[in-house]
Write a protein that holds these residues in place. Structure first.
Motif, PDB file in Angstrom:
ATOM      1  N   ARG A 183       3.663  -5.387  -5.422  1.00  0.00           N
ATOM      2  CA  ARG A 183       4.899  -6.049  -5.843  1.00  0.00           C
ATOM      3  C   ARG A 183       5.730  -5.068  -6.660  1.00  0.00           C
ATOM      4  N   VAL A 184       7.057  -5.165  -6.528  1.00  0.00           N
ATOM      5  CA  VAL A 184       7.981  -4.351  -7.319  1.00  0.00           C
ATOM      6  C   VAL A 184       9.125  -5.242  -7.770  1.00  0.00           C
ATOM      7  N   VAL A 234       9.047  -2.376 -12.491  1.00  0.00           N
ATOM      8  CA  VAL A 234       7.646  -2.746 -12.646  1.00  0.00           C
ATOM      9  C   VAL A 234       6.981  -2.738 -11.274  1.00  0.00           C
ATOM     10  N   VAL A 235       5.804  -2.122 -11.178  1.00  0.00           N
ATOM     11  CA  VAL A 235       5.031  -2.150  -9.938  1.00  0.00           C
ATOM     12  C   VAL A 235       3.629  -2.650 -10.247  1.00  0.00           C
ATOM     13  N   VAL A 269      -0.773   4.876  -8.644  1.00  0.00           N
ATOM     14  CA  VAL A 269      -1.161   3.581  -9.194  1.00  0.00           C
ATOM     15  C   VAL A 269      -2.119   2.943  -8.195  1.00  0.00           C
ATOM     16  N   GLY A 270      -3.360   2.704  -8.628  1.00  0.00           N
ATOM     17  CA  GLY A 270      -4.387   2.208  -7.730  1.00  0.00           C
ATOM     18  C   GLY A 270      -4.466   0.696  -7.681  1.00  0.00           C
ATOM     19  N   GLY A 299      -1.181  -1.670 -12.728  1.00  0.00           N
ATOM     20  CA  GLY A 299       0.261  -1.855 -12.802  1.00  0.00           C
ATOM     21  C   GLY A 299       0.896  -0.766 -13.636  1.00  0.00           C
ATOM     22  N   LEU A 300       2.219  -0.657 -13.516  1.00  0.00           N
ATOM     23  CA  LEU A 300       2.951   0.377 -14.237  1.00  0.00           C
ATOM     24  C   LEU A 300       4.358  -0.114 -14.541  1.00  0.00           C
ATOM     25  N   VAL A 301       4.753   0.019 -15.810  1.00  0.00           N
ATOM     26  CA  VAL A 301       6.137  -0.212 -16.222  1.00  0.00           C
ATOM     27  C   VAL A 301       6.771   1.160 -16.381  1.00  0.00           C
ATOM     28  N   PHE A 302       7.828   1.446 -15.613  1.00  0.00           N
ATOM     29  CA  PHE A 302       8.407   2.785 -15.700  1.00  0.00           C
ATOM     30  C   PHE A 302       9.913   2.731 -15.909  1.00  0.00           C
TER      31      PHE A 302
END
Length: 305
Positions: free
Chosen positions: A138-139, A147-148, A184-185, A189-192
């Motif tokens: 999801r993005v 966010v991913v 990102v595995g 999740g990652l906020v960039f």
């Protein structure tokens, strides 16, 4: 006079690096639609969206606040737009790389596995590009950041690439690691943002459904009760008629571990639950199969004198 959608010209299959004949990813087809949504052409002219409609290069899809749309790409990949979202489709012709430019809201992608290092599906956000070769993720755009959340597979995040323009640009394929790229595995999740460290974190586990209830009335209410999840700031529930969640009928958000739906007909539904952490990352999902039967409203009988 309303705009009329014109059919897209088919693209011939192409041969990849492994000498395999493959279908072109674009155009895409509207597979499922709930609520009101629109197709926008490359000049921004809108047409009411319908199932079976074709979405091609530089065309967009926009959903209303209560709509859900799923698109099927020519290579078998699928993308789902929830409410209040907008994407534009782009194709890097030389390598047949489909790009989904996320202009508003959120998109959920189910991507067919790609064979080579550069032949991959991409999501373009205002702060970076996400490249994949086979995954479920999801993005969403959230103000000055993106966010991913990766549920299966792996996503490569790179904030240095420039979003595509309407003019075709020939670029040599990039093979191997890319400078500044972060992987990102699954269940991460990652906020960039445009600046700052790119550091993936573990996603929350899915919440557990512990009960349900129904209320009678002209618009019966179906309430789901969840077990409180440590670290959860908000909960999300989606109701769909298919187990792949391509045909979503309703969704709801709540700061409490319970949420309600109204207006659903008696049917067998798939319910997907998730929770958000303090960074706003949506966690892993749990799916429940439930037969919902709205409680009947009793008719009060009165006797004559």
């Amino acid at each position: 006079m309303p705009a009329v959608a014109r059919p897209a010209l088919p693209r011939a299959p192409y041969v990849d690096d492994n000498l395999l004949c493959r279908a072109q990813p674009l155009p895409a087809v509207v597979q499922h639609l709930t609520g009101e949504a629109w197709k926008l052409d490359d000049k921004g002219v809108s047409t009411v969206l319908m199932e079976g409609m074709v979405i091609d290069e530089q065309e967009s899809v926009k959903t209303s606040p209560s709509a859900f749309v799923s698109l099927l790409l020519g290579d078998g990949s699928r993308i789902v737009l929830p409410s209040s979202s907008q994407v534009r489709l782009h194709l890097v012709e030389e390598q047949a790389i489909p790009q989904v430019i996320l202009e508003q809201g959120q998109v959920e992608a189910y991507v067919i596995k790609r064979a080579s290092d550069y032949d991959r599906f991409q999501i373009v956000t205002p702060v970076g590009v996400l490249g994949v070769r086979g995954t479920h993720f999801r993005v969403r755009n959230d103000g000055e950041q993106s966010v991913v959340e990766v549920l299966n597979g792996q996503v490569a995040v790179n904030r240095d690439e420039t979003p595509p323009t309407t003019k075709p640009v020939k670029k040599k394929p990039v093979v191997g690691p890319v400078a500044g790229e972060v992987k990102v595995g699954a269940r991460q999740g990652l906020v960039f943002k445009k600046q700052g460290e790119l550091k993936p974190v573990e996603l929350l586990d899915p919440p557990t459904l512990v009960g349900q209830d129904g209320q009678k009335g002209d618009a019966p209410v179906w309430t789901l009760f969840l077990r409180p999840l440590p670290g959860a700031q908000r909960y999300r529930a989606q109701v769909a008629t298919d187990k792949e969640f391509m045909n979503i009928k309703q969704e709801n958000f709540s700061s409490k571990p319970q949420m309600s739906f109204t207006g659903l007909k008696a049917s067998f539904y798939h319910v997907r639950l998730s929770a958000y952490d303090e960074q706003g990352l949506e966690g892993a999902t749990g799916v429940y199969d439930i037969f919902y039967y709205p409680p009947a409203t009793r008719v009060q009988q009165t006797s004559g004198g």
